[in-house]
Design a protein around this motif. Structure first.
Motif, PDB file in Angstrom:
ATOM      1  N   GLY A  44       0.795  -1.219   0.000  1.00  0.00           N
ATOM      2  CA  GLY A  44       0.000   0.000   0.000  1.00  0.00           C
ATOM      3  C   GLY A  44       0.825   1.264   0.000  1.00  0.00           C
ATOM      4  N   GLY A  45       2.152   1.120   0.149  1.00  0.00           N
ATOM      5  CA  GLY A  45       3.035   2.286   0.134  1.00  0.00           C
ATOM      6  C   GLY A  45       3.158   2.851  -1.276  1.00  0.00           C
ATOM      7  N   ARG A  46       3.435   4.130  -1.340  1.00  0.00           N
ATOM      8  CA  ARG A  46       3.548   4.817  -2.632  1.00  0.00           C
ATOM      9  C   ARG A  46       5.007   5.108  -2.957  1.00  0.00           C
ATOM     10  NH1 ARG A  46      -1.320   6.887  -4.421  1.00  0.00           N
ATOM     11  NH2 ARG A  46      -3.016   6.619  -2.929  1.00  0.00           N
ATOM     12  N   PHE A  47       5.259   5.257  -4.248  1.00  0.00           N
ATOM     13  CA  PHE A  47       6.579   5.708  -4.688  1.00  0.00           C
ATOM     14  C   PHE A  47       6.393   6.790  -5.734  1.00  0.00           C
ATOM     15  CE2 PHE A  47       5.512   2.353  -7.651  1.00  0.00           C
ATOM     16  CZ  PHE A  47       5.927   2.859  -8.875  1.00  0.00           C
ATOM     17  N   ARG A  48       7.430   7.600  -5.882  1.00  0.00           N
ATOM     18  CA  ARG A  48       7.427   8.682  -6.874  1.00  0.00           C
ATOM     19  C   ARG A  48       8.872   8.939  -7.263  1.00  0.00           C
ATOM     20  NH1 ARG A  48       6.678  14.967  -6.504  1.00  0.00           N
ATOM     21  NH2 ARG A  48       8.270  14.649  -4.938  1.00  0.00           N
ATOM     22  N   CYS A  49       9.151   8.876  -8.540  1.00  0.00           N
ATOM     23  CA  CYS A  49      10.510   9.085  -9.045  1.00  0.00           C
ATOM     24  C   CYS A  49      10.466   9.993 -10.261  1.00  0.00           C
ATOM     25  CB  CYS A  49      11.146   7.752  -9.445  1.00  0.00           C
ATOM     26  SG  CYS A  49      11.293   6.569  -8.095  1.00  0.00           S
ATOM     27  N   ALA A  50      11.560  10.713 -10.500  1.00  0.00           N
ATOM     28  CA  ALA A  50      11.642  11.590 -11.666  1.00  0.00           C
ATOM     29  C   ALA A  50      13.044  11.558 -12.248  1.00  0.00           C
ATOM     30  CB  ALA A  50      11.272  13.022 -11.300  1.00  0.00           C
ATOM     31  N   TRP A  60       8.140  11.781 -14.853  1.00  0.00           N
ATOM     32  CA  TRP A  60       7.746  11.279 -13.543  1.00  0.00           C
ATOM     33  C   TRP A  60       7.055   9.932 -13.652  1.00  0.00           C
ATOM     34  CZ3 TRP A  60       8.712  13.755  -8.979  1.00  0.00           C
ATOM     35  CH2 TRP A  60       9.132  15.087  -9.063  1.00  0.00           C
ATOM     36  N   VAL A  61       7.279   9.079 -12.652  1.00  0.00           N
ATOM     37  CA  VAL A  61       6.508   7.849 -12.489  1.00  0.00           C
ATOM     38  C   VAL A  61       6.118   7.744 -11.021  1.00  0.00           C
ATOM     39  CG1 VAL A  61       8.492   6.328 -12.072  1.00  0.00           C
ATOM     40  CG2 VAL A  61       6.366   5.379 -12.998  1.00  0.00           C
ATOM     41  N   GLY A  62       4.910   7.283 -10.801  1.00  0.00           N
ATOM     42  CA  GLY A  62       4.443   7.060  -9.442  1.00  0.00           C
ATOM     43  C   GLY A  62       3.556   5.834  -9.404  1.00  0.00           C
ATOM     44  N   GLY A  63       3.417   5.278  -8.224  1.00  0.00           N
ATOM     45  CA  GLY A  63       2.563   4.111  -8.111  1.00  0.00           C
ATOM     46  C   GLY A  63       2.426   3.642  -6.683  1.00  0.00           C
ATOM     47  N   ILE A  64       1.811   2.467  -6.546  1.00  0.00           N
ATOM     48  CA  ILE A  64       1.531   1.882  -5.243  1.00  0.00           C
ATOM     49  C   ILE A  64       2.009   0.435  -5.245  1.00  0.00           C
ATOM     50  CG2 ILE A  64      -0.290   1.242  -3.609  1.00  0.00           C
ATOM     51  CD1 ILE A  64      -1.969   3.534  -4.833  1.00  0.00           C
ATOM     52  N   TYR A  65       2.729   0.057  -4.194  1.00  0.00           N
ATOM     53  CA  TYR A  65       3.181  -1.331  -4.046  1.00  0.00           C
ATOM     54  C   TYR A  65       1.995  -2.204  -3.644  1.00  0.00           C
ATOM     55  CZ  TYR A  65       7.926   0.552  -3.999  1.00  0.00           C
ATOM     56  OH  TYR A  65       9.101   1.195  -4.317  1.00  0.00           O
ATOM     57  N   GLY A  74       5.592  -6.180  -6.720  1.00  0.00           N
ATOM     58  CA  GLY A  74       4.528  -5.818  -7.651  1.00  0.00           C
ATOM     59  C   GLY A  74       4.048  -4.419  -7.340  1.00  0.00           C
ATOM     60  N   HIS A  75       3.765  -3.645  -8.390  1.00  0.00           N
ATOM     61  CA  HIS A  75       3.262  -2.289  -8.170  1.00  0.00           C
ATOM     62  C   HIS A  75       2.553  -1.759  -9.410  1.00  0.00           C
ATOM     63  CE1 HIS A  75       6.466  -0.414 -10.579  1.00  0.00           C
ATOM     64  NE2 HIS A  75       7.293  -1.262  -9.987  1.00  0.00           N
ATOM     65  N   SER A  76       1.660  -0.808  -9.164  1.00  0.00           N
ATOM     66  CA  SER A  76       1.046  -0.064 -10.263  1.00  0.00           C
ATOM     67  C   SER A  76       2.022   1.025 -10.685  1.00  0.00           C
ATOM     68  CB  SER A  76      -0.270   0.562  -9.798  1.00  0.00           C
ATOM     69  OG  SER A  76      -0.027   1.469  -8.728  1.00  0.00           O
ATOM     70  N   GLU A  77       1.762   1.607 -11.849  1.00  0.00           N
ATOM     71  CA  GLU A  77       2.632   2.665 -12.370  1.00  0.00           C
ATOM     72  C   GLU A  77       1.820   3.616 -13.233  1.00  0.00           C
ATOM     73  OE1 GLU A  77       7.027   1.069 -13.161  1.00  0.00           O
ATOM     74  OE2 GLU A  77       5.982   1.584 -15.001  1.00  0.00           O
ATOM     75  N   ASP A  87      -2.506   3.456 -17.173  1.00  0.00           N
ATOM     76  CA  ASP A  87      -1.957   2.732 -16.028  1.00  0.00           C
ATOM     77  C   ASP A  87      -1.299   1.431 -16.467  1.00  0.00           C
ATOM     78  OD1 ASP A  87      -3.104   4.761 -14.595  1.00  0.00           O
ATOM     79  OD2 ASP A  87      -4.604   3.515 -13.607  1.00  0.00           O
ATOM     80  N   THR A  88      -0.195   1.120 -15.827  1.00  0.00           N
ATOM     81  CA  THR A  88       0.495  -0.149 -16.071  1.00  0.00           C
ATOM     82  C   THR A  88       0.669  -0.863 -14.736  1.00  0.00           C
ATOM     83  OG1 THR A  88       2.690   0.847 -15.837  1.00  0.00           O
ATOM     84  CG2 THR A  88       1.784   0.766 -18.050  1.00  0.00           C
ATOM     85  N   HIS A  89       0.977  -2.135 -14.822  1.00  0.00           N
ATOM     86  CA  HIS A  89       1.311  -2.895 -13.620  1.00  0.00           C
ATOM     87  C   HIS A  89       2.614  -3.632 -13.879  1.00  0.00           C
ATOM     88  CE1 HIS A  89       1.297  -5.945 -10.466  1.00  0.00           C
ATOM     89  NE2 HIS A  89       0.673  -5.009  -9.786  1.00  0.00           N
ATOM     90  N   VAL A  90       3.532  -3.578 -12.913  1.00  0.00           N
ATOM     91  CA  VAL A  90       4.843  -4.210 -13.037  1.00  0.00           C
ATOM     92  C   VAL A  90       4.947  -5.302 -11.979  1.00  0.00           C
ATOM     93  CG1 VAL A  90       7.334  -3.835 -12.923  1.00  0.00           C
ATOM     94  CG2 VAL A  90       5.835  -2.054 -13.866  1.00  0.00           C
ATOM     95  N   HIS A  91       5.409  -6.460 -12.416  1.00  0.00           N
ATOM     96  CA  HIS A  91       5.599  -7.602 -11.518  1.00  0.00           C
ATOM     97  C   HIS A  91       7.018  -8.114 -11.750  1.00  0.00           C
ATOM     98  CE1 HIS A  91       3.710 -11.509  -9.820  1.00  0.00           C
ATOM     99  NE2 HIS A  91       4.976 -11.450  -9.523  1.00  0.00           N
ATOM    100  N   ARG A  92       7.841  -8.058 -10.702  1.00  0.00           N
ATOM    101  CA  ARG A  92       9.221  -8.553 -10.778  1.00  0.00           C
ATOM    102  C   ARG A  92       9.374  -9.731  -9.838  1.00  0.00           C
ATOM    103  NH1 ARG A  92       9.993  -2.892 -10.898  1.00  0.00           N
ATOM    104  NH2 ARG A  92      10.916  -2.269 -12.885  1.00  0.00           N
ATOM    105  N   ILE A  93      10.014 -10.789 -10.330  1.00  0.00           N
ATOM    106  CA  ILE A  93      10.267 -11.955  -9.498  1.00  0.00           C
ATOM    107  C   ILE A  93      11.710 -12.392  -9.697  1.00  0.00           C
ATOM    108  CG2 ILE A  93       9.348 -13.541 -11.224  1.00  0.00           C
ATOM    109  CD1 ILE A  93       8.301 -15.240  -8.808  1.00  0.00           C
TER     110      ILE A  93
END
Length: 139
Positions: A44-50, A60-65, A74-77, A87-93
């Motif tokens: 549920g935490g958010r991120f924001r990068c530029a 800028w990209v932002g999203g929620i874990y 996994g997070h939205s973007e 909106d995109t969704h990223v899943h890393r394993i």
């Protein structure tokens, strides 16, 4: 789906995505550095990068874990300006593989058209970023 192998442990690879100082070291390119990175790495935490673009603007990209485990992020973007078509969704394993770690990244785009348009933009930058991250693991 993109797959990359690193000379690092699974924990090190995941940490590279969850530590702002690490991200600033490898994500992006010298002419397009990641200069803002605010991460709240919890469910549920958010991120924001530029990234600072060569013309002086910012991307800028932002999203929620929505998934954080010992092997998965996994997070939205959402991007501004929006070059991914919504909106995109990223899943890393990560998977341990002998003395290396395999990272699989799956990005779900808003539409097939958005996916196809983004591939040409993302592939060169991703390849460069992976090389920079691997170099950091070698230090």
């Amino acid at each position: 789906m993109a797959t990359q192998s690193f000379s690092a442990t699974p924990v090190q690879v995941l940490t590279a995505f969850l530590d702002a100082d690490w991200l600033k070291e490898w994500m992006g390119a010298p002419e397009m550095p990641l200069d803002t990175c605010d991460l709240d790495c919890r469910l549920g935490g958010r991120f924001r990068c530029a990234w600072a673009m060569p013309d002086g603007s910012k991307s800028w990209v932002g999203g929620i874990y929505d998934e954080l485990t010992d092997t998965t992020i996994g997070h939205s973007e959402v991007w501004r300006p929006d070059w991914t078509g919504g909106d995109t969704h990223v899943h890393r394993i990560v998977f341990a593989q002998e003395n290396r770690t395999l990272l699989r990244t799956l990005i779900s785009f808003a539409s097939p058209k958005a996916r196809d348009a983004s591939i040409g933009t993302m592939a060169p930058g991703l390849k460069n970023s992976w090389a920079r991250l691997e170099a950091l693991f070698q230090q």
